[in-house]
Design a protein around this motif. Structure first.
Motif, mmCIF file in Angstrom:
data_model
loop_
_atom_site.group_PDB
_atom_site.id
_atom_site.type_symbol
_atom_site.label_atom_id
_atom_site.label_comp_id
_atom_site.label_asym_id
_atom_site.label_seq_id
_atom_site.Cartn_x
_atom_site.Cartn_y
_atom_site.Cartn_z
ATOM 1 N N LEU A 1 0.833 -1.208 0.000
ATOM 2 C CA LEU A 1 0.000 0.000 0.000
ATOM 3 C C LEU A 1 0.866 1.256 0.000
ATOM 4 C CD1 LEU A 1 -2.908 -0.754 2.528
ATOM 5 C CD2 LEU A 1 -3.069 -0.598 0.033
ATOM 6 N N ARG A 2 1.880 1.268 0.861
ATOM 7 C CA ARG A 2 2.762 2.440 0.945
ATOM 8 C C ARG A 2 3.403 2.745 -0.410
ATOM 9 N NH1 ARG A 2 4.704 4.041 6.345
ATOM 10 N NH2 ARG A 2 4.510 2.353 7.878
ATOM 11 N N LYS A 3 3.831 1.697 -1.112
ATOM 12 C CA LYS A 3 4.553 1.856 -2.377
ATOM 13 C C LYS A 3 3.615 1.995 -3.569
ATOM 14 C CE LYS A 3 8.678 -0.713 -0.921
ATOM 15 N NZ LYS A 3 9.493 -1.951 -1.156
ATOM 16 N N GLU A 4 2.306 1.991 -3.314
ATOM 17 C CA GLU A 4 1.299 2.109 -4.363
ATOM 18 C C GLU A 4 1.347 0.925 -5.321
ATOM 19 O OE1 GLU A 4 1.419 5.933 -6.233
ATOM 20 O OE2 GLU A 4 1.741 6.987 -4.338
ATOM 21 N N GLU A 5 1.849 -0.224 -4.847
ATOM 22 C CA GLU A 5 1.869 -1.436 -5.652
ATOM 23 C C GLU A 5 0.585 -2.237 -5.482
ATOM 24 O OE1 GLU A 5 5.467 -3.512 -4.785
ATOM 25 O OE2 GLU A 5 6.740 -1.812 -5.338
ATOM 26 N N ALA A 6 -0.245 -1.825 -4.550
ATOM 27 C CA ALA A 6 -1.599 -2.354 -4.385
ATOM 28 C C ALA A 6 -2.463 -1.190 -3.940
ATOM 29 C CB ALA A 6 -1.639 -3.480 -3.357
ATOM 30 N N GLN A 7 -3.733 -1.218 -4.341
ATOM 31 C CA GLN A 7 -4.642 -0.150 -3.960
ATOM 32 C C GLN A 7 -5.502 -0.534 -2.764
ATOM 33 O OE1 GLN A 7 -4.083 -1.004 -7.441
ATOM 34 N NE2 GLN A 7 -2.551 0.556 -6.937
ATOM 35 N N PHE A 8 -5.701 -1.823 -2.568
ATOM 36 C CA PHE A 8 -6.454 -2.339 -1.436
ATOM 37 C C PHE A 8 -5.651 -3.467 -0.807
ATOM 38 C CE2 PHE A 8 -9.487 -0.543 -4.358
ATOM 39 C CZ PHE A 8 -10.365 0.157 -3.540
ATOM 40 N N ALA A 9 -5.915 -3.733 0.469
ATOM 41 C CA ALA A 9 -5.209 -4.828 1.144
ATOM 42 C C ALA A 9 -6.097 -5.414 2.223
ATOM 43 C CB ALA A 9 -3.905 -4.340 1.754
ATOM 44 N N ILE A 10 -6.033 -6.719 2.371
ATOM 45 C CA ILE A 10 -6.667 -7.387 3.498
ATOM 46 C C ILE A 10 -5.611 -7.504 4.592
ATOM 47 C CG2 ILE A 10 -7.851 -9.465 4.301
ATOM 48 C CD1 ILE A 10 -8.768 -9.942 1.442
ATOM 49 N N LEU A 11 -5.973 -7.052 5.798
ATOM 50 C CA LEU A 11 -5.019 -6.994 6.906
ATOM 51 C C LEU A 11 -5.618 -7.600 8.161
ATOM 52 C CD1 LEU A 11 -3.946 -3.233 6.621
ATOM 53 C CD2 LEU A 11 -2.747 -5.195 5.627
ATOM 54 N N GLN A 12 -4.783 -8.239 8.951
ATOM 55 C CA GLN A 12 -5.185 -8.571 10.311
ATOM 56 C C GLN A 12 -5.415 -7.275 11.082
ATOM 57 O OE1 GLN A 12 -2.328 -10.938 12.342
ATOM 58 N NE2 GLN A 12 -2.524 -12.706 10.993
ATOM 59 N N GLY A 13 -6.442 -7.267 11.922
ATOM 60 C CA GLY A 13 -6.684 -6.097 12.753
ATOM 61 C C GLY A 13 -5.470 -5.737 13.590
ATOM 62 N N LEU A 14 -4.750 -6.740 14.080
ATOM 63 C CA LEU A 14 -3.545 -6.517 14.880
ATOM 64 C C LEU A 14 -2.508 -5.732 14.089
ATOM 65 C CD1 LEU A 14 -1.679 -7.197 17.371
ATOM 66 C CD2 LEU A 14 -1.036 -9.268 16.109
ATOM 67 N N ILE A 15 -2.259 -6.146 12.847
ATOM 68 C CA ILE A 15 -1.236 -5.509 12.019
ATOM 69 C C ILE A 15 -1.677 -4.104 11.606
ATOM 70 C CG2 ILE A 15 0.114 -5.692 9.905
ATOM 71 C CD1 ILE A 15 0.750 -7.762 12.128
ATOM 72 N N ALA A 16 -2.953 -3.947 11.264
ATOM 73 C CA ALA A 16 -3.453 -2.623 10.896
ATOM 74 C C ALA A 16 -3.266 -1.643 12.045
ATOM 75 C CB ALA A 16 -4.928 -2.712 10.501
ATOM 76 N N ASP A 17 -3.592 -2.079 13.249
ATOM 77 C CA ASP A 17 -3.465 -1.211 14.413
ATOM 78 C C ASP A 17 -1.997 -0.876 14.681
ATOM 79 O OD1 ASP A 17 -5.040 -0.075 16.846
ATOM 80 O OD2 ASP A 17 -3.337 -1.100 17.755
ATOM 81 N N GLN A 18 -1.129 -1.880 14.609
ATOM 82 C CA GLN A 18 0.295 -1.637 14.830
ATOM 83 C C GLN A 18 0.863 -0.669 13.794
ATOM 84 O OE1 GLN A 18 1.988 -5.579 14.741
ATOM 85 N NE2 GLN A 18 1.584 -5.966 16.908
ATOM 86 N N ALA A 19 0.468 -0.835 12.529
ATOM 87 C CA ALA A 19 0.991 0.033 11.469
ATOM 88 C C ALA A 19 0.519 1.465 11.658
ATOM 89 C CB ALA A 19 0.553 -0.491 10.101
ATOM 90 N N TYR A 20 -0.752 1.643 11.954
ATOM 91 C CA TYR A 20 -1.297 2.997 12.113
ATOM 92 C C TYR A 20 -0.699 3.689 13.332
ATOM 93 C CZ TYR A 20 -4.716 6.778 12.454
ATOM 94 O OH TYR A 20 -5.314 8.015 12.521
ATOM 95 N N GLN A 21 -0.516 2.936 14.410
ATOM 96 C CA GLN A 21 0.017 3.507 15.653
ATOM 97 C C GLN A 21 1.540 3.598 15.669
ATOM 98 O OE1 GLN A 21 -1.914 4.813 17.889
ATOM 99 N NE2 GLN A 21 -3.894 3.991 17.236
ATOM 100 N N GLY A 22 2.215 2.845 14.777
ATOM 101 C CA GLY A 22 3.672 2.840 14.765
ATOM 102 C C GLY A 22 4.273 2.044 15.903
ATOM 103 N N THR A 23 3.698 0.868 16.185
ATOM 104 C CA THR A 23 4.197 0.012 17.257
ATOM 105 C C THR A 23 4.720 -1.304 16.690
ATOM 106 O OG1 THR A 23 2.020 -0.980 17.644
ATOM 107 C CG2 THR A 23 2.550 1.011 18.890
ATOM 108 N N SER A 24 5.347 -2.106 17.551
ATOM 109 C CA SER A 24 5.882 -3.430 17.194
ATOM 110 C C SER A 24 6.831 -3.293 15.996
ATOM 111 C CB SER A 24 4.740 -4.400 16.896
ATOM 112 O OG SER A 24 5.226 -5.709 16.751
ATOM 113 N N VAL A 25 6.615 -4.049 14.926
ATOM 114 C CA VAL A 25 7.528 -4.003 13.783
ATOM 115 C C VAL A 25 7.461 -2.679 13.046
ATOM 116 C CG1 VAL A 25 7.558 -6.492 13.430
ATOM 117 C CG2 VAL A 25 5.818 -5.121 12.286
ATOM 118 N N PHE A 26 6.487 -1.843 13.366
ATOM 119 C CA PHE A 26 6.346 -0.534 12.734
ATOM 120 C C PHE A 26 6.814 0.602 13.653
ATOM 121 C CE2 PHE A 26 3.081 -3.387 11.061
ATOM 122 C CZ PHE A 26 3.389 -3.357 9.703
ATOM 123 N N GLU A 27 7.543 0.244 14.688
ATOM 124 C CA GLU A 27 8.065 1.240 15.620
ATOM 125 C C GLU A 27 8.873 2.290 14.855
ATOM 126 O OE1 GLU A 27 8.325 2.986 19.202
ATOM 127 O OE2 GLU A 27 7.601 0.905 19.131
ATOM 128 N N GLY A 28 8.501 3.571 15.032
ATOM 129 C CA GLY A 28 9.185 4.649 14.350
ATOM 130 C C GLY A 28 8.841 4.779 12.885
#
Length: 332
Positions: free
Chosen positions: A76-103
């Protein structure tokens, strides 16, 4: 108040559309996961639905396989897909910048809808089953899912949640079909295959006589897991969901969501959301898990703000939208 959008103005092509918009054609790619799980067939079915409804307007959509939720964020970030199916856990971590998305928070991530519960399936060869719970994986060779996948992250969340670590198993990083194939061949003791029920690879495991079981999660284990990642809930896999499954299986689940970047144009997301919910019977025929989709459950387990196109549709049909899911763009 919601900034007024021109809903009847026609689709607007933006940089978030998958290039090659020759002669007015528009192509949408839906990032899913490996082919043996549930993300892939539902993503393909969704793409087929959108294409069938909009082909006369030169609009096509297709599901693409991937390593899963973590890679889908990158797509999604690279615009190589326009939609994505995500685990709620991963979506939350990515939006909040936690776990593997820290910083590396993905503040432009937006949700469209909850799709279905992502049910945890820890499978293990029966000769290693002692308690019948996920604690039995300790000391075994165990696939935690493909690297950079949502499966890997949710599996690690569960393992860590019961006071184990990756050092307590011999980890492998396989897709769903390869996990079952390796167990059948005696090269692997077990693996994690979270997906909607029924999971194709696990149906194959039971049907082909692999001497393995789906492990259960106790209430104490669930409480411990949610101390770190409070997104999981109790889920019962009813008897006969799989071949030769004679008893219900007490496990846990989280929500899977359909996500998009906020820059994909409002009209496109509005129309595609509308088509999705006006053709749920078609989606129900794609996979049993899709039967969880409805307007009543559309926001269950969703923690990332809605895309303004989806928000417009949900307001139009009279849904009550929690304040935390109202897109920041609505106030502009």
């Amino acid at each position: 108040m919601l900034k007024k959008t021109t809903i009847l103005a026609g689709l607007v092509s933006t940089s978030m559309l998958l290039a090659s918009c020759n002669e007015g054609n528009q192509y949408f790619s839906i990032a899913t996961a490996s082919t043996g799980g549930t993300y892939y067939p539902i993503g393909v079915g969704m793409g087929n639905l959108w294409t069938e409804e909009l082909i006369d307007e030169g609009i096509r959509a297709t599901g693409q396989s991937s390593a899963g939720s973590v890679e889908n964020i990158d797509l999604l970030r690279k615009e190589e897909a326009q939609f994505a199916i995500l685990q709620g856990l991963i979506a939350d971590q990515a939006y909040q910048g936690t776990s593997v998305f820290e910083g590396n928070a993905y503040e432009d991530l937006r949700s469209i809808t909850m799709l279905w519960p992502n049910v945890e399936h820890f499978v293990l060869m029966n000769n290693y089953v002692e308690t019948g719970t996920i604690a039995d994986i300790e000391g075994q060779s165990f696939s935690v899912g493909p690297q950079a996948s949502g499966t890997e992250q949710s599996t690690l969340a569960l393992i860590n949640g019961i006071d184990l670590s990756i050092q307590d198993i011999s980890p492998d990083y396989l897709g769903y079909d390869d996990t079952i194939s390796s167990m059948r061949d005696g090269r692997l003791d077990g693996g994690s295959l979270p997906a909607g029920v029924p999971v194709t690879a696990i149906t194959d495991m039971f049907a082909s006589g692999v001497n393995a079981s789906v492990l259960e999660v106790t209430d104490d284990q669930l409480d411990s897991i949610n101390d770190g990642q409070p997104v999981f809930f109790r889920y019962t896999i009813e008897e006969e969901s799989y071949p030769r499954q004679e008893e219900p299986i007490e496990t846990i689940a989280q929500s899977n969501i359909l996500a998009v970047d906020k820059h994909l144009d409002d009209e496109s997301v509005y129309r595609l959301t509308k088509i999705l919910f006006e053709n749920l019977e078609t989606m129900y025929q794609v996979h049993n898990s899709a039967k969880a989709m409805s307007l009543e459950t559309a926001l269950d387990g969703v923690s990332v703000p809605l895309h303004i196109g989806a928000y417009t549709y949900f307001e139009e049909v009279g849904m009550d939208i929690p304040e935390e899911l109202i897109p920041p763009e609505a106030a502009e």
